[in-house]
Design a protein around this motif. Structure first.
Motif, PDB file in Angstrom:
ATOM      1  N   ALA A  29      45.815 -58.870  63.464  1.00 23.52           N
ATOM      2  CA  ALA A  29      44.624 -58.540  64.248  1.00 23.52           C
ATOM      3  C   ALA A  29      43.944 -57.261  63.778  1.00 23.52           C
ATOM      4  CB  ALA A  29      45.002 -58.430  65.728  1.00 23.52           C
ATOM      5  N   PHE A  30      44.728 -56.202  63.552  1.00 22.78           N
ATOM      6  CA  PHE A  30      44.123 -54.877  63.401  1.00 22.78           C
ATOM      7  C   PHE A  30      44.075 -54.369  61.958  1.00 22.78           C
ATOM      8  CE2 PHE A  30      46.139 -54.963  67.671  1.00 22.78           C
ATOM      9  CZ  PHE A  30      44.969 -55.130  68.374  1.00 22.78           C
ATOM     10  N   VAL A  31      44.853 -54.992  61.068  1.00 23.37           N
ATOM     11  CA  VAL A  31      44.774 -54.634  59.652  1.00 23.37           C
ATOM     12  C   VAL A  31      43.946 -55.663  58.890  1.00 23.37           C
ATOM     13  CG1 VAL A  31      46.082 -54.182  57.538  1.00 23.37           C
ATOM     14  CG2 VAL A  31      46.990 -53.422  59.747  1.00 23.37           C
ATOM     15  N   ASP A  32      44.302 -56.939  59.039  1.00 20.92           N
ATOM     16  CA  ASP A  32      43.605 -57.981  58.277  1.00 20.92           C
ATOM     17  C   ASP A  32      42.207 -58.275  58.819  1.00 20.92           C
ATOM     18  OD1 ASP A  32      45.719 -58.228  56.602  1.00 20.92           O
ATOM     19  OD2 ASP A  32      46.484 -60.101  57.430  1.00 20.92           O
ATOM     20  N   TRP A  36      40.885 -51.961  61.625  1.00 21.33           N
ATOM     21  CA  TRP A  36      40.969 -50.710  62.374  1.00 21.33           C
ATOM     22  C   TRP A  36      41.803 -49.669  61.635  1.00 21.33           C
ATOM     23  CZ3 TRP A  36      41.709 -52.047  68.278  1.00 21.33           C
ATOM     24  CH2 TRP A  36      40.518 -52.584  68.768  1.00 21.33           C
ATOM     25  N   LEU A  37      42.756 -50.120  60.832  1.00 23.17           N
ATOM     26  CA  LEU A  37      43.557 -49.220  60.013  1.00 23.17           C
ATOM     27  C   LEU A  37      44.036 -49.977  58.793  1.00 23.17           C
ATOM     28  CD1 LEU A  37      46.981 -48.668  61.870  1.00 23.17           C
ATOM     29  CD2 LEU A  37      45.382 -50.420  62.482  1.00 23.17           C
ATOM     30  N   GLU A  39      46.819 -50.786  55.482  1.00 24.72           N
ATOM     31  CA  GLU A  39      48.245 -51.127  55.430  1.00 24.72           C
ATOM     32  C   GLU A  39      49.119 -49.873  55.458  1.00 24.72           C
ATOM     33  OE1 GLU A  39      49.927 -53.791  55.655  1.00 24.72           O
ATOM     34  OE2 GLU A  39      48.871 -55.510  54.843  1.00 24.72           O
ATOM     35  N   ALA A  40      48.696 -48.835  54.738  1.00 22.11           N
ATOM     36  CA  ALA A  40      49.510 -47.622  54.665  1.00 22.11           C
ATOM     37  C   ALA A  40      49.624 -46.958  56.039  1.00 22.11           C
ATOM     38  CB  ALA A  40      48.924 -46.654  53.652  1.00 22.11           C
ATOM     39  N   SER A  41      48.506 -46.865  56.742  1.00 25.15           N
ATOM     40  CA  SER A  41      48.530 -46.257  58.073  1.00 25.15           C
ATOM     41  C   SER A  41      49.372 -47.088  59.029  1.00 25.15           C
ATOM     42  CB  SER A  41      47.109 -46.120  58.619  1.00 25.15           C
ATOM     43  OG  SER A  41      46.331 -45.284  57.800  1.00 25.15           O
ATOM     44  N   TYR A  42      49.218 -48.397  58.951  1.00 20.26           N
ATOM     45  CA  TYR A  42      50.020 -49.267  59.814  1.00 20.26           C
ATOM     46  C   TYR A  42      51.498 -49.142  59.478  1.00 20.26           C
ATOM     47  CZ  TYR A  42      51.586 -53.442  62.290  1.00 20.26           C
ATOM     48  OH  TYR A  42      52.241 -54.295  63.140  1.00 20.26           O
ATOM     49  N   GLY A  43      51.804 -49.076  58.202  1.00 19.27           N
ATOM     50  CA  GLY A  43      53.199 -48.917  57.793  1.00 19.27           C
ATOM     51  C   GLY A  43      53.799 -47.625  58.308  1.00 19.27           C
ATOM     52  N   ARG A  44      53.005 -46.553  58.337  1.00 20.03           N
ATOM     53  CA  ARG A  44      53.519 -45.282  58.863  1.00 20.03           C
ATOM     54  C   ARG A  44      53.830 -45.386  60.352  1.00 20.03           C
ATOM     55  NH1 ARG A  44      49.623 -42.993  55.233  1.00 20.03           N
ATOM     56  NH2 ARG A  44      48.076 -42.760  56.893  1.00 20.03           N
ATOM     57  N   LEU A  45      52.970 -46.089  61.090  1.00 25.47           N
ATOM     58  CA  LEU A  45      53.226 -46.259  62.525  1.00 25.47           C
ATOM     59  C   LEU A  45      54.485 -47.081  62.766  1.00 25.47           C
ATOM     60  CD1 LEU A  45      49.667 -46.950  64.002  1.00 25.47           C
ATOM     61  CD2 LEU A  45      50.950 -44.805  63.946  1.00 25.47           C
ATOM     62  N   VAL A  46      54.650 -48.146  61.990  1.00 27.87           N
ATOM     63  CA  VAL A  46      55.857 -48.974  62.134  1.00 27.87           C
ATOM     64  C   VAL A  46      57.101 -48.160  61.798  1.00 27.87           C
ATOM     65  CG1 VAL A  46      57.071 -51.000  61.265  1.00 27.87           C
ATOM     66  CG2 VAL A  46      54.619 -51.131  61.724  1.00 27.87           C
ATOM     67  N   ILE A  64      48.133 -47.175  68.150  1.00 28.52           N
ATOM     68  CA  ILE A  64      46.828 -47.674  67.708  1.00 28.52           C
ATOM     69  C   ILE A  64      45.760 -47.291  68.724  1.00 28.52           C
ATOM     70  CG2 ILE A  64      45.475 -49.763  67.294  1.00 28.52           C
ATOM     71  CD1 ILE A  64      48.020 -51.039  66.148  1.00 28.52           C
ATOM     72  N   GLY A  65      46.059 -47.483  70.012  1.00 23.19           N
ATOM     73  CA  GLY A  65      45.112 -47.096  71.050  1.00 23.19           C
ATOM     74  C   GLY A  65      44.867 -45.598  71.068  1.00 23.19           C
TER      75      GLY A  65
END
Length: 381
Positions: A29-32, A36-37, A39-46, A64-65
């Motif tokens: 939803a939010f990367v592809d 909104w962010l 892959e690198a930013s999402y990976g850091r959050l995970v 994310i929110g």
């Protein structure tokens, strides 16, 4: 904030499969789709959520929110993503009945479990392509998945994540970057986390509601990995306040519905306070989710800044590769083994994977496809 709420409300209605599957839904939803962010930013959050106690997928959503609209955005995400499962489990608790055992409902649930297989598989492939481009990161992914498949436990998970961080720090250091922002550590939420953790047990005797809040806050503060890992802690939390058969009913229901498994606390809180069930459910949910969110607020900004420094960036790269391995292991257990029982199930999963990966069908269209397929399969026997 309204957009955050309704997007996560929609995800809360369809996110079957537990925390690992949720990470796949979020990425889609939010990367592809929404961008909104990256892959690198999402990976850091995970990666951050894997090292903090609390509900890992809900913490990623909260972060994310928070990135998009501050604390209020994080709260909007939490309300949207948790509301569907809260309502279902609360109604089940006050109804005092079992989860429906009709054929069509079972088929509906099984169909959506197959959707979880597709979503997690897509997430594994996408994250592997991003985070495992080098031989070492690919090896970390495979070794992590192998270790968790052979010896699945919280101890193994921490060991492989720590090993990935160490290997990344030593061998995957990023080039020296220009001076960035200074580390910005949020002391207020961290202080609040420890004050509540230490102080609530001393205040629990003042009222039943404080005791209930304290019990669930302790559980949310001490469980790492989220999802099924919270079960033994919740058993200790409930104690003799709820019969074991009711406890197991709540656990089974939490697995069969979409949204975070920590929402099981709504069922338990309502069952432990039958005279004011709604208040008890709200207190329990707030208690179990609050610690993880306080920790996200404490470490989010520091983590984002630290993760851009050469040594830390290498450690994050190693952790991200290990997280891909964690997702790969979870694709098999618990996602695949609890969803695919026949060649027909596998065929439907392959078709769904093609629809998502190649034709890029929206998630809602895939939900309709798998729900209909599951119910038809159940009805026809």
């Amino acid at each position: 904030m309204w957009e955050l709420f309704w997007r996560f409300l929609a995800l809360g209605c369809i996110s079957f499969g537990g925390p690992v599957a949720h990470l796949g839904y979020f990425r889609t939803a939010f990367v592809d789709r929404l961008k909104w962010l990256d892959e690198a930013s999402y990976g850091r959050l995970v990666a951050l959520s894997q090292f903090l106690p609390g509900p890992s997928s809900s913490q990623v959503g909260f972060a994310i929110g928070y990135q998009r609209a501050g604390v209020a955005g994080g709260v909007a995400v939490f309300l949207g993503f948790t509301l569907p499962s809260f309502v279902i489990l609360y109604l089940l608790a006050i109804a005092g009945s079992t989860v429906t055992e009709t054929v069509w409902f079972g088929g509906f649930v099984n169909g959506l479990k197959m959707l979880a297989v597709v979503v997690v598989a897509d997430a594994v492939l996408g994250m592997y392509a991003t985070f495992c481009r080098r031989r070492l990161t690919g090896a970390l992914c495979v070794l992590t998945a192998s270790a968790l498949l052979v010896a699945p436990s919280m101890t193994t998970q921490f060991a492989v994540l720590a090993a990935g961080a160490l290997a990344g720090w030593r061998f995957l250091r990023a080039p020296e970057a220009p001076p960035g922002d200074r580390l910005s550590f949020s002391w207020l939420p961290l202080t609040g986390f420890f004050v509540l953790l230490i102080g609530l047990p001393f205040l629990a005797s003042l009222s039943p509601d404080l005791d209930l809040f304290s019990r669930f806050y302790q559980a949310g503060s001490l469980v790492f990995g989220g999802g099924h890992v919270v079960l033994p802690l919740l058993q200790q939390t409930v104690g003799d306040a709820l019969p074991i058969d009711r406890f197991l009913l709540g656990y089974a229901a939490a697995q069969a519905i979409p949204g975070p498994m920590f929402a099981m606390s709504a069922f338990l809180g309502a069952g432990m306070t039958p005279d004011h069930a709604l208040t008890g459910a709200l207190i329990a949910v707030l208690g179990i989710f609050l610690p993880g969110f306080l920790l996200i607020l404490s470490f989010h900004d520091t983590w984002e800044t630290l993760a851009r420094k050469p040594g830390a960036a290498g450690a994050v790269a190693g952790v991200n590769a290990s997280v891909v391995g964690l997702l790969l292991a979870a694709l098999y257990q618990p996602v695949f083994v609890n969803a695919v029982f026949s060649p027909l199930d596998l065929a439907l999963a392959l078709i769904g994977f093609f629809l998502l990966r190649v034709l890029r069908l929206p998630i809602l269209a895939l939900v309709a496809f798998f729900a209909a397929a599951g119910m038809l399969q159940a009805v026809l026997g």
